[in-house]
Structures are given as structure tokens and as C-alpha cells.
Scaffold this motif. Structure first.
Motif, PDB file in Angstrom:
ATOM      1  N   ASP A   3       0.820  -1.216   0.000  1.00 41.26           N
ATOM      2  CA  ASP A   3       0.000   0.000   0.000  1.00 41.26           C
ATOM      3  C   ASP A   3       0.853   1.265   0.000  1.00 41.26           C
ATOM      4  N   VAL A   4       2.010   1.225   0.668  1.00 42.97           N
ATOM      5  CA  VAL A   4       2.889   2.393   0.703  1.00 42.97           C
ATOM      6  C   VAL A   4       3.384   2.693  -0.708  1.00 42.97           C
ATOM      7  N   THR A   5       3.779   1.663  -1.447  1.00 35.41           N
ATOM      8  CA  THR A   5       4.234   1.866  -2.823  1.00 35.41           C
ATOM      9  C   THR A   5       3.111   2.468  -3.654  1.00 35.41           C
ATOM     10  N   GLU A   6       1.908   2.005  -3.473  1.00 41.01           N
ATOM     11  CA  GLU A   6       0.764   2.544  -4.201  1.00 41.01           C
ATOM     12  C   GLU A   6       0.621   4.041  -3.968  1.00 41.01           C
ATOM     13  N   LEU A   7       0.829   4.474  -2.729  1.00 39.13           N
ATOM     14  CA  LEU A   7       0.644   5.876  -2.400  1.00 39.13           C
ATOM     15  C   LEU A   7       1.798   6.752  -2.880  1.00 39.13           C
ATOM     16  N   LEU A   8       3.009   6.209  -2.911  1.00 37.01           N
ATOM     17  CA  LEU A   8       4.169   7.013  -3.262  1.00 37.01           C
ATOM     18  C   LEU A   8       4.382   7.159  -4.762  1.00 37.01           C
ATOM     19  N   CYS A   9       3.871   6.259  -5.556  1.00 37.98           N
ATOM     20  CA  CYS A   9       4.128   6.279  -6.993  1.00 37.98           C
ATOM     21  C   CYS A   9       3.027   7.006  -7.747  1.00 37.98           C
ATOM     22  N   PRO A  10       3.394   8.023  -8.497  1.00 40.30           N
ATOM     23  CA  PRO A  10       2.385   8.704  -9.307  1.00 40.30           C
ATOM     24  C   PRO A  10       1.858   7.786 -10.391  1.00 40.30           C
ATOM     25  N   ARG A  11       0.621   7.947 -10.731  1.00 43.17           N
ATOM     26  CA  ARG A  11      -0.018   7.086 -11.715  1.00 43.17           C
ATOM     27  C   ARG A  11      -0.470   7.837 -12.958  1.00 43.17           C
ATOM     28  N   GLU A  12      -0.720   9.118 -12.851  1.00 41.38           N
ATOM     29  CA  GLU A  12      -1.198   9.839 -14.023  1.00 41.38           C
ATOM     30  C   GLU A  12      -0.612  11.234 -14.067  1.00 41.38           C
ATOM     31  N   GLN A  13      -0.480  11.720 -15.286  1.00 43.27           N
ATOM     32  CA  GLN A  13       0.100  13.036 -15.493  1.00 43.27           C
ATOM     33  C   GLN A  13      -0.563  13.656 -16.719  1.00 43.27           C
ATOM     34  N   PHE A  14      -0.889  14.935 -16.606  1.00 40.67           N
ATOM     35  CA  PHE A  14      -1.483  15.672 -17.719  1.00 40.67           C
ATOM     36  C   PHE A  14      -0.375  16.393 -18.483  1.00 40.67           C
ATOM     37  N   TYR A  15      -0.473  16.394 -19.802  1.00 45.35           N
ATOM     38  CA  TYR A  15       0.519  17.045 -20.652  1.00 45.35           C
ATOM     39  C   TYR A  15      -0.162  18.013 -21.612  1.00 45.35           C
ATOM     40  N   VAL A  16       0.470  19.148 -21.839  1.00 46.20           N
ATOM     41  CA  VAL A  16      -0.048  20.137 -22.778  1.00 46.20           C
ATOM     42  C   VAL A  16       0.338  19.747 -24.194  1.00 46.20           C
ATOM     43  N   ARG A  17      -0.273  20.392 -25.133  1.00 48.32           N
ATOM     44  CA  ARG A  17      -0.069  20.090 -26.552  1.00 48.32           C
ATOM     45  C   ARG A  17       1.230  20.728 -27.043  1.00 48.32           C
ATOM     46  N   GLU A  18       2.345  20.027 -26.799  1.00 49.95           N
ATOM     47  CA  GLU A  18       3.645  20.467 -27.294  1.00 49.95           C
ATOM     48  C   GLU A  18       4.566  19.260 -27.412  1.00 49.95           C
ATOM     49  N   ARG A  19       5.555  19.369 -28.280  1.00 47.42           N
ATOM     50  CA  ARG A  19       6.430  18.233 -28.581  1.00 47.42           C
ATOM     51  C   ARG A  19       7.173  17.705 -27.368  1.00 47.42           C
ATOM     52  N   ARG A  20       7.580  18.575 -26.474  1.00 45.09           N
ATOM     53  CA  ARG A  20       8.360  18.097 -25.326  1.00 45.09           C
ATOM     54  C   ARG A  20       7.527  17.260 -24.352  1.00 45.09           C
ATOM     55  N   HIS A  61      -3.116  13.816 -33.605  1.00 42.72           N
ATOM     56  CA  HIS A  61      -4.457  13.531 -34.113  1.00 42.72           C
ATOM     57  C   HIS A  61      -5.588  13.723 -33.102  1.00 42.72           C
ATOM     58  N   GLY A  62      -5.273  13.793 -31.810  1.00 43.44           N
ATOM     59  CA  GLY A  62      -6.344  13.761 -30.829  1.00 43.44           C
ATOM     60  C   GLY A  62      -6.457  14.952 -29.905  1.00 43.44           C
ATOM     61  N   VAL A  63      -5.501  15.864 -29.965  1.00 42.67           N
ATOM     62  CA  VAL A  63      -5.517  16.985 -29.026  1.00 42.67           C
ATOM     63  C   VAL A  63      -5.714  18.285 -29.809  1.00 42.67           C
ATOM     64  N   PRO A  64      -6.893  18.859 -29.707  1.00 44.42           N
ATOM     65  CA  PRO A  64      -7.124  20.150 -30.369  1.00 44.42           C
ATOM     66  C   PRO A  64      -6.262  21.247 -29.737  1.00 44.42           C
ATOM     67  N   PRO A  65      -6.015  22.327 -30.471  1.00 44.04           N
ATOM     68  CA  PRO A  65      -5.245  23.446 -29.903  1.00 44.04           C
ATOM     69  C   PRO A  65      -5.855  23.914 -28.580  1.00 44.04           C
ATOM     70  N   GLY A  66      -4.967  24.218 -27.636  1.00 45.84           N
ATOM     71  CA  GLY A  66      -5.408  24.694 -26.331  1.00 45.84           C
ATOM     72  C   GLY A  66      -5.743  23.588 -25.343  1.00 45.84           C
ATOM     73  N   ARG A  67      -5.621  22.364 -25.765  1.00 45.47           N
ATOM     74  CA  ARG A  67      -5.929  21.235 -24.877  1.00 45.47           C
ATOM     75  C   ARG A  67      -4.689  20.377 -24.693  1.00 45.47           C
ATOM     76  N   GLY A  68      -4.840  19.269 -23.987  1.00 45.27           N
ATOM     77  CA  GLY A  68      -3.731  18.364 -23.739  1.00 45.27           C
ATOM     78  C   GLY A  68      -4.221  16.939 -23.655  1.00 45.27           C
ATOM     79  N   PHE A  69      -3.364  16.064 -23.141  1.00 53.19           N
ATOM     80  CA  PHE A  69      -3.736  14.664 -22.971  1.00 53.19           C
ATOM     81  C   PHE A  69      -3.313  14.185 -21.592  1.00 53.19           C
ATOM     82  N   LEU A  70      -3.979  13.153 -21.138  1.00 56.11           N
ATOM     83  CA  LEU A  70      -3.681  12.545 -19.845  1.00 56.11           C
ATOM     84  C   LEU A  70      -3.037  11.187 -20.079  1.00 56.11           C
TER      85      LEU A  70
END
Length: 142
Positions: A3-20, A61-70
Motif C-alpha cells: 500500500d505504501v508503494t501505491e501511495l508514493l508512486c504517481p499514476r497519471e500526469q497531464f501534458y499540454v499540446r507540445e512536442r516536449r 491527431h487527438g488533441v485540439p489546440p489549447g488542450r492536452g492529454f492525460l
């Protein structure tokens, strides 16, 4: 799973529409594997390449301008699941022909992942790929 590992490890991250965002998503995936004790997992590079391909497809193909992906990653002890959530329309499909440097993303995902698919959501879609942690990659000599 601890359970400690579950809490310490991030699972999701949001990214903006850019190459980096693509290399950042790859680094996030590698960090998650380390947190789960899978840093030396033989399929880590395969999973990382699929993260790159799915993130790139989302940006192109999936992220319109001004949006991002998860990017959402899950590990249940048997399977690592990669999900890329975007707000674009359409369902991705494997290109019948590739031109230049593009069009191979889902071909690679199909070859490397144990399963992959697309789930529609109210706004956009989720493209996912799964990797069994106990599966041994077949090596074929030509």
C-alpha cells in the motif's frame, strides 16, 4: 502489492499540446516502473516506446489546440496498462500504408503490446495498451 508503494508512486500526469510532452511522458513512465520495482523489467523499453507512440498520436491527431492529454499508468502485479486520454474525435486505426517517417505508431504498439484498444468517452477517447509482466518476449531469428 504494498500500500505504501501505491501511495508514493504517481499514476497519471497531464501534458499540454507540445512536442516536449512526449519525452516527458516517457520519463514519467520510466519513473513509475522504478516505483513499482520494474526498472529492470525486460519489457520496459517496449512499454516506453508504446508510451511515445500513443502520446505522439494523441498530439498529432487527438488533441485540439489549447488542450492536452492525460497519461495514466496502472500496475496490478500482473499487467502494466498504459492509457492515453485525449479529447479528439475519431478512432485510431492501423495505417495500411506508411509514408515517410509517419504512420507506424499503431503498427509498433500492435507488435509490442499484449493487447491494445480504444474506448470512446463523452469527449474524445482512451487509447490503451497492456503488457503482461510475466510474459517473456519471443525472440525470432531470421
Amino acid at each position: 502489492m504494498n500500500d505504501v508503494t501505491e501511495l508514493l508512486c504517481p499514476r497519471e500526469q497531464f501534458y499540454v499540446r507540445e512536442r516536449r510532452s512526449v519525452p516527458a511522458a516517457r520519463r514519467f513512465a520510466a519513473q513509475s516502473l522504478r516505483c513499482w520495482g520494474l526498472a529492470d523489467w525486460p519489457r520496459a523499453d517496449d512499454m516506453s516506446l508504446c508510451v511515445s507512440e500513443l502520446a505522439t498520436n494523441a498530439l498529432l491527431h487527438g488533441v485540439p489546440p489549447g488542450r492536452g492529454f492525460l497519461l495514466r499508468l496502472r500496475y496490478d502485479g500482473d499487467v502494466v496498462r498504459v492509457e492515453v486520454h485525449d479529447s479528439g474525435s475519431g478512432v485510431p486505426k492501423i495505417a495500411e500504408e506508411t509514408y515517410g517517417e509517419g504512420g507506424r505508431g499503431l503498427v509498433l504498439v500492435t507488435a509490442l503490446a499484449d493487447k491494445w484498444g480504444v474506448v470512446e468517452r463523452e469527449l474524445g477517447k482512451v487509447v490503451w495498451a497492456e503488457f503482461e509482466t510475466s510474459a517473456v518476449a519471443d525472440v525470432q531469428l531470421v
